[in-house]
Structures are given as C-alpha cells and as structure tokens.
Design a protein around this motif. Sequence first.
Motif, PDB file in Angstrom:
ATOM      1  N   ASP A 261      -4.031   0.396   0.155  1.00  0.00           N
ATOM      2  CA  ASP A 261      -3.995  -0.937  -0.460  1.00  0.00           C
ATOM      3  C   ASP A 261      -5.275  -1.204  -1.249  1.00  0.00           C
ATOM      4  OD1 ASP A 261      -1.518  -1.477   0.564  1.00  0.00           O
ATOM      5  OD2 ASP A 261      -2.249  -2.594   2.305  1.00  0.00           O
ATOM      6  N   ALA A 262      -5.114  -1.972  -2.321  1.00  0.00           N
ATOM      7  CA  ALA A 262      -6.266  -2.337  -3.153  1.00  0.00           C
ATOM      8  C   ALA A 262      -7.004  -3.523  -2.554  1.00  0.00           C
ATOM      9  CB  ALA A 262      -5.805  -2.674  -4.567  1.00  0.00           C
ATOM     10  N   VAL A 263      -8.322  -3.519  -2.661  1.00  0.00           N
ATOM     11  CA  VAL A 263      -9.148  -4.657  -2.241  1.00  0.00           C
ATOM     12  C   VAL A 263     -10.081  -5.026  -3.392  1.00  0.00           C
ATOM     13  CG1 VAL A 263      -9.066  -4.181   0.239  1.00  0.00           C
ATOM     14  CG2 VAL A 263     -10.811  -3.081  -1.158  1.00  0.00           C
ATOM     15  N   PHE A 264     -10.504  -6.305  -3.413  1.00  0.00           N
ATOM     16  CA  PHE A 264     -11.300  -6.819  -4.518  1.00  0.00           C
ATOM     17  C   PHE A 264     -12.720  -7.149  -4.082  1.00  0.00           C
ATOM     18  CE2 PHE A 264      -6.950  -8.679  -5.483  1.00  0.00           C
ATOM     19  CZ  PHE A 264      -6.588  -7.613  -6.297  1.00  0.00           C
ATOM     20  N   ALA A 265     -13.656  -6.938  -4.987  1.00  0.00           N
ATOM     21  CA  ALA A 265     -15.035  -7.368  -4.754  1.00  0.00           C
ATOM     22  C   ALA A 265     -15.063  -8.871  -4.526  1.00  0.00           C
ATOM     23  CB  ALA A 265     -15.905  -7.008  -5.949  1.00  0.00           C
ATOM     24  N   GLY A 266     -15.815  -9.305  -3.520  1.00  0.00           N
ATOM     25  CA  GLY A 266     -15.927 -10.729  -3.226  1.00  0.00           C
ATOM     26  C   GLY A 266     -14.993 -11.199  -2.146  1.00  0.00           C
ATOM     27  N   SER A 267     -14.001 -10.381  -1.760  1.00  0.00           N
ATOM     28  CA  SER A 267     -13.110 -10.774  -0.671  1.00  0.00           C
ATOM     29  C   SER A 267     -13.779 -10.465   0.667  1.00  0.00           C
ATOM     30  CB  SER A 267     -11.755 -10.077  -0.792  1.00  0.00           C
ATOM     31  OG  SER A 267     -11.907  -8.684  -0.900  1.00  0.00           O
ATOM     32  N   LEU A 268     -13.340 -11.169   1.719  1.00  0.00           N
ATOM     33  CA  LEU A 268     -14.010 -11.112   3.023  1.00  0.00           C
ATOM     34  C   LEU A 268     -13.193 -10.285   4.008  1.00  0.00           C
ATOM     35  CD1 LEU A 268     -16.271 -12.163   4.947  1.00  0.00           C
ATOM     36  CD2 LEU A 268     -14.748 -14.094   5.456  1.00  0.00           C
ATOM     37  N   ASN A 269     -13.826  -9.271   4.578  1.00  0.00           N
ATOM     38  CA  ASN A 269     -13.191  -8.470   5.628  1.00  0.00           C
ATOM     39  C   ASN A 269     -13.312  -9.217   6.947  1.00  0.00           C
ATOM     40  OD1 ASN A 269     -12.123  -6.413   7.195  1.00  0.00           O
ATOM     41  ND2 ASN A 269     -14.058  -5.295   7.281  1.00  0.00           N
ATOM     42  N   GLU A 270     -12.186  -9.627   7.529  1.00  0.00           N
ATOM     43  CA  GLU A 270     -12.252 -10.546   8.664  1.00  0.00           C
ATOM     44  C   GLU A 270     -12.367  -9.856  10.015  1.00  0.00           C
ATOM     45  OE1 GLU A 270      -9.157 -13.489   8.451  1.00  0.00           O
ATOM     46  OE2 GLU A 270     -10.378 -14.694   7.077  1.00  0.00           O
ATOM     47  N   GLU A 271     -11.659  -8.729  10.214  1.00  0.00           N
ATOM     48  CA  GLU A 271     -11.620  -8.247  11.592  1.00  0.00           C
ATOM     49  C   GLU A 271     -11.812  -6.744  11.798  1.00  0.00           C
ATOM     50  OE1 GLU A 271      -6.751  -8.267  11.828  1.00  0.00           O
ATOM     51  OE2 GLU A 271      -7.852 -10.005  12.560  1.00  0.00           O
ATOM     52  N   GLY A 272     -11.323  -5.907  10.902  1.00  0.00           N
ATOM     53  CA  GLY A 272     -11.372  -4.468  11.138  1.00  0.00           C
ATOM     54  C   GLY A 272     -12.455  -3.763  10.342  1.00  0.00           C
ATOM     55  N   PHE A 273     -12.789  -2.540  10.767  1.00  0.00           N
ATOM     56  CA  PHE A 273     -13.742  -1.710  10.023  1.00  0.00           C
ATOM     57  C   PHE A 273     -12.987  -0.937   8.952  1.00  0.00           C
ATOM     58  CE2 PHE A 273     -15.810   2.417   9.363  1.00  0.00           C
ATOM     59  CZ  PHE A 273     -17.058   1.990   8.931  1.00  0.00           C
ATOM     60  N   LEU A 274     -13.525  -0.937   7.727  1.00  0.00           N
ATOM     61  CA  LEU A 274     -12.856  -0.280   6.613  1.00  0.00           C
ATOM     62  C   LEU A 274     -13.781   0.709   5.918  1.00  0.00           C
ATOM     63  CD1 LEU A 274     -11.099  -3.306   4.815  1.00  0.00           C
ATOM     64  CD2 LEU A 274     -10.057  -1.678   6.407  1.00  0.00           C
ATOM     65  N   GLU A 275     -13.172   1.778   5.438  1.00  0.00           N
ATOM     66  CA  GLU A 275     -13.834   2.644   4.472  1.00  0.00           C
ATOM     67  C   GLU A 275     -13.054   2.500   3.169  1.00  0.00           C
ATOM     68  OE1 GLU A 275     -14.627   6.628   5.637  1.00  0.00           O
ATOM     69  OE2 GLU A 275     -15.406   6.064   7.620  1.00  0.00           O
ATOM     70  N   VAL A 276     -13.766   2.150   2.102  1.00  0.00           N
ATOM     71  CA  VAL A 276     -13.121   1.827   0.826  1.00  0.00           C
ATOM     72  C   VAL A 276     -13.627   2.773  -0.255  1.00  0.00           C
ATOM     73  CG1 VAL A 276     -12.811   0.055  -0.945  1.00  0.00           C
ATOM     74  CG2 VAL A 276     -12.868  -0.602   1.472  1.00  0.00           C
ATOM     75  N   THR A 277     -12.701   3.408  -0.956  1.00  0.00           N
ATOM     76  CA  THR A 277     -13.068   4.266  -2.091  1.00  0.00           C
ATOM     77  C   THR A 277     -13.192   3.399  -3.338  1.00  0.00           C
ATOM     78  OG1 THR A 277     -11.846   6.111  -1.130  1.00  0.00           O
ATOM     79  CG2 THR A 277     -12.402   6.265  -3.473  1.00  0.00           C
ATOM     80  N   VAL A 278     -14.354   3.414  -3.953  1.00  0.00           N
ATOM     81  CA  VAL A 278     -14.632   2.572  -5.118  1.00  0.00           C
ATOM     82  C   VAL A 278     -13.827   3.062  -6.322  1.00  0.00           C
ATOM     83  CG1 VAL A 278     -16.425   1.784  -6.724  1.00  0.00           C
ATOM     84  CG2 VAL A 278     -16.930   2.012  -4.277  1.00  0.00           C
ATOM     85  N   THR A 279     -13.142   2.134  -6.996  1.00  0.00           N
ATOM     86  CA  THR A 279     -12.297   2.501  -8.148  1.00  0.00           C
ATOM     87  C   THR A 279     -12.784   1.912  -9.470  1.00  0.00           C
ATOM     88  OG1 THR A 279     -10.849   0.607  -7.673  1.00  0.00           O
ATOM     89  CG2 THR A 279     -10.225   2.744  -6.729  1.00  0.00           C
ATOM     90  N   LYS A 280     -13.741   0.974  -9.413  1.00  0.00           N
ATOM     91  CA  LYS A 280     -14.220   0.360 -10.654  1.00  0.00           C
ATOM     92  C   LYS A 280     -15.721   0.159 -10.594  1.00  0.00           C
ATOM     93  CE  LYS A 280      -9.966  -2.237 -11.646  1.00  0.00           C
ATOM     94  NZ  LYS A 280      -9.364  -3.586 -11.817  1.00  0.00           N
ATOM     95  N   ARG A 281     -16.371   0.238 -11.739  1.00  0.00           N
ATOM     96  CA  ARG A 281     -17.799  -0.063 -11.829  1.00  0.00           C
ATOM     97  C   ARG A 281     -18.007  -1.567 -11.665  1.00  0.00           C
ATOM     98  NH1 ARG A 281     -19.415   2.275 -17.467  1.00  0.00           N
ATOM     99  NH2 ARG A 281     -17.506   1.125 -17.939  1.00  0.00           N
ATOM    100  N   VAL A 282     -19.230  -1.963 -11.398  1.00  0.00           N
ATOM    101  CA  VAL A 282     -19.506  -3.363 -11.088  1.00  0.00           C
ATOM    102  C   VAL A 282     -19.121  -4.287 -12.241  1.00  0.00           C
ATOM    103  CG1 VAL A 282     -21.931  -3.240 -11.856  1.00  0.00           C
ATOM    104  CG2 VAL A 282     -21.224  -4.982 -10.187  1.00  0.00           C
TER     105      VAL A 282
END
Length: 703
Positions: A261-282
């Motif tokens: 699943d896609a995630v966005f910069a600025g969103s809040l991770n509420e409960e679980g530990f995640l490893e996220v592969t970066v897909t876009k530059r800042v």
Amino acid sequence: MSTQPHIYRLEGLSCTNCAAKFEKNIKEIPSVEDLQLNFGASKLTVTGNVTIEQLEKAGAFDGIRVYEESYRPELGEKRSFWSSRENRATVSSFVFLLAALFIEFGTAAPGWVPIVFYVAAIAIGGFSLFRTGLANLIRFEFDMKTLMTIAIIGAAIIGEWQEGAVVVLLFALSEALEGYSMDKARQSIRSLMNIAPNSATVRRGTELATLDVNDIQIGDTMLVKPGQKIAMDGIVAVGESSINEAAITGESMPKHKQIGDAVFAGSLNEEGFLEVTVTKRVQDTTIAKIIHLVEEAQAEKAPSQQFVDRFAAFYTPAILLVALLVATLPPLAFSGDWSEWIYRGLTVLVVGCPCALVVSTPVAIVTAIGNAAKNGVLIKGGVYLEELGRIQAIAFDKTGTLSEGRPAVTDVITFHSYTTEQVIALAAGIEQFSQHPLASAIVRYATDQTIAPVATTGFRSLTGRGAYAEVDGQQVKIGSPALFGEHEELSQSLCETILSLQQDGKTVVVLGSEDKIYALLAVADPVREVSASTISRLKAMGMQRLVMLTGDNAVTAQAINRKLGLDTVEANLLPEQKLEKIRALQKDHGSVAMVGDGVNDAPALASATVGIAMGGAGTDTALETADVALLADDLTKLPYTMELSRKTLTIIKQNIGFALALKVIALLLIIPGWLTLWMAVLADVGSTVLVVLNSMRLLRVKE
C-alpha cells in the motif's frame, strides 16, 4: 546561457506596494534575467546569478528577509518583539510623543521644547517611511508611502507638529498590523509546510542513519515507529498499521495499510512498526505538490482582485489631484486661509491611502484557499474560488463519483441446496483467472468472506459472455444469462428474478453447468453512502440543477437516481456527448461545475466553468488537471467548498464596499473641517484592520 530558476521564501513582505517595490529593486540587479514574486505565498522565483545578500539588500527598505526554499519555520518559532527595527522605532516614537504631549500640556516649558520632542518622534518613527517616500517622490512614483510622506512634511511646514507625530505613529502601527494580518493569513501554508518531518531514520544496507529529507533517495528504506509521522511518500515493504492521513486529505478516519500500500509524507503512523520503500524525492511528494499548487493558486489574481488593481491605478492619481484642488482652489478662488486648506488637502492625501482597498481581496483569497487546503480541498486559483460561488448547476459523473467506482457482489441466490459458500468458492475458482471487473468483484467477495476458491482446470474466457472451467471433471460456466441461452432451468420465474435485479441497476451473473443452474450472483457499483446526503445539502443551498451524466445504461442510472434524487439523468453518453450536455447546461444556467474522477470525462471537466476532480491525494492526474480537487475522494467536501466560495465572494464584496464607503464618508467630512489629520490616519488604519479581521472569518468556515 540562461540559468535555472531558483526559489526563495520571504519574511516581512507585508503589503502589495512593498512587494511591487521589492520586485522593481530586484529587476535592477544586472545578473537577474527573470523573476516572479508570489505575494500571497510570500515566495520569490529568480532566474539569474544572484545571492541572498543582494536580494535582502533589495528588500532592506522594508526589512524583508530571504531564505532558501527548503527553509521551514519551526512550529511555535517566535521572534523577539525587540528584534524588529520597526518595533523599536515605533516604541521610541511613542515615548517621544508622550514626552512632547506632557511637556506641552503639563509644564510651562517654552514652546520650542515640545516641538523638539515632536520632531524626534517624527524622525525616529518615520525614518524608513521618509527614506522610501522621498525616493519615490523624486521618481514621481506615488504609492501609499509617498502620500504619507507628503502629508507629514506638509504638516510640519504649516506648524502642525503634533499632528505630524501622531500620523507617523499611527502609520507605523498600521504597517505592523498589516504585516501581522498577512502573516496570519499565510499560516495555512506554513502549517502545511510543517506537516511532514524534516528527517527520517533510513536503513541503507545494514546501517541505520537519521537523514535530512533532502538527502533521502528513491529506493531507500524508512523505518517508521508507532506515533511517528512519515517523512516521504513510499510503499509499505514490511508491517501493517493504521495510518491517519487527515493532514493530507482532511479525512479523519485512519486507513489500514499493509504490504504494497502507498503512504504519504505527513501522515501519522498510529500503531504498527513499518518499513517503507521511498518512491518519490522530497520535492515530488504529494504534500510538496499540494503546497506548490496552493502557493500558485494564491498567486493567481481573482477577477475582483484584478478589478481592484485596475481601479487603484487610477485611484491614487485622482486622490493627488483632489488633494491639490482642496489645498489650492479655496485660497485662490475664494480667499480662503492657505494654512487651513493646505491642512485639509493633506488630510485628503491621508484619507486617500488605498491600504484597505488593496488588501480587501488578496487577504480573503489567501485565507480561503489556505483553509480549503487544510480541509482536504485543493482550489487551483482565486478565479475558481470566485466562480464556485456563482455556480448554479452541477453535473456529476456516476462511476467513481456518485458511486464507489468498484463493482461489488450485492446478492447471492442459490438453488439445488447449494450454500452461499459453495457457489462463491466455485465462482471464485473460475473467475480468479479472469481480468474482467465483474470477475474481480467476485474474487474480492470470496476473499472478504474468507472463502477459498475451488481448484479448477481448463479455464477459458468467452469474450462478452463469461467463462468456464473444469471442476472435478465437470464443466462449470459463469457469465451473463445469454451464456445459458435455452437452458432448461432458465424458467420464466427465474427470468423475472433476473429482470428485477437488473431494474435495480445490478448486473446479473449466472453460475451453473449443462444440466443445473447453481446460483445467481448480482454485482453492482454501490452508491457512496454520502451521495444522497450531499445531494440534499446542495439542494438546500439553492442549486438550480443537479444532473447525472453517465456512459452507463439508463436502467442502472435511473436505479441509482431513485436513491439520490437528482433533477435529471442522462445515460448512454459518450465523452463528446457529455461535453455537449455541459454546454447546454451553461446556456441555461450560466456557471456550471462538473464533478468527475479526474481521469475520465476530461473534455467535460475542461469545458465546465469549474472542473472538480474526485481525486485521492495520490492521484497526480486529479492534482494536475482539475480546477478543484477533493483530496480525500470525499463527496461531502463539495457542499463545504461551495459554502466557502460563497462566503468568500460575500466577504470580498463587503471588504471592497466598506473600504470605498469609508473613503467617501471621510472625504465628505474633510470639506467642513470635521476630520483632522490624525483622525484620517486612524480611519485608514481602522478600515484596514476591519477588512483583515472580516477576511479572517473565512478561517471559521468548517465542513
């Protein structure tokens, strides 16, 4: 050879006149090839070799500070009151003015003593004003500071030292208030800029490091702990969690995210530990795009702002002419007292300052667009904000707008003692090999119900009719009723059941073999839960016409409309026919909005007065092509947006009307001599403050 444009952020850019002068000063730098100054967003784009020191020198007349684009003020960051030269000068001027008043009215000191203190108050408080005003006067550039400089010097010449000192103090206060108000209006952008963190924990190989977001590369793996904000756009590689995307989309309910699943910069991770592969530059993240588009929107001048700008171009010279006539005509033609009428002419200059008029529109536009962005609505410019307030008819695409846009199984009717689980397992066993949307709906239904598909062999698709496969040596078919042709179990009562489901807007799929029909499965694109309430709210707001434009068949469209209550349904439409319907609506109702998914129906969206895309925050097409994008893919944001735009139109009209009315009243009071010089400044300051406060009411418009 031309250099690449470079973007800077500004602090201290408080008024449009100052912005124009700052822009002019930068153009005079020899190495500058081109520039764009965005007053609303307080942002500068320069093409050419130029340093921050050169830019700050160009803005030194107003204390403008220049920073790299990556600069983001920390939340709660506050500057000391005394760090501002203008604040120190204003306070010092106030102290000298109080001392002068005390000496003049509380002591028996000679008359020249308070004058010294008045002169000190004028010189200290008005130094930057005079420096700019006199320079403008030499170049015959008549802006607000030029008018004030003439008024204060004139007051000193005719001996009105007290009036001159009070005018300087009030003008300094008005400048501070205007700067404060514009800063408040820009807070919406600053809050967006601070949504995403500046750094993240990244794993490269076996090493962990905390890196600035500017140093994070595509393909890096971010580690996101519970309670942390996600710093970059990416794809979940490990773990699952509830992610709160309210800061991006305005949607309050968290979304469950898992691997892929896609995630966005600025969103809040509420409960679980995640490893996220970066897909876009800042600079390419969704929140960065939103910030850029909001800033560009604030730079676009709305029609009412264009009117004010054109009006102000004639207004200031007219005020100068009126002031000159008031100062000279009565003494020359009617033997009036020169000192008295020069004083009144100076008062006309002060009253004529177009401060409130100039800020009446931009501060409202900046505030409204910022408020919309914080609530998950991207409005691409002031022109669209104003046009939304005039909309009289709205056309809706059906699929993905009024409906979910994804088919789902709604009914399962079984025969021959087969259970729902058995027929779904059979259907999913065949359809798992198909790419058809109806097949996907059946497979999803099986997954949601935790029903395992049966093993099948020999799958074959029958284009336009269905598919079949071997199950335990027997051929099982699934598809449209036509696939079963003259099947002996396709009785009249069964056909009536199929027709009844179809009249409800559902597509019927038959599952069976050569000798038996096992089940009927009805599949439909479900109506969004909020669609009916949204239509009701829009009708309550006084919309003249609400129309559905769909390429789907009339039976399905009418079935959906029985739940929604739109005024008109137009079905079986090709894209060019939708365009014709939009133009017909424009002939009948003037301003028309088209609401679609941002990908389909592009001609209709482009042709409408305002094109509104139901685009999730990650949908680049919606962000780039629509005039307005509902970032949470939430139809309930539409009535909020309409209300905000109407409120903005009302406030702009109030601001312009109030600013002009106050000028007219003040000018009329000058003729009999009832308005003093300092009262004129107070009226001008008061009108500016009231216009700004009135615009701030737009921050209170909620969903």
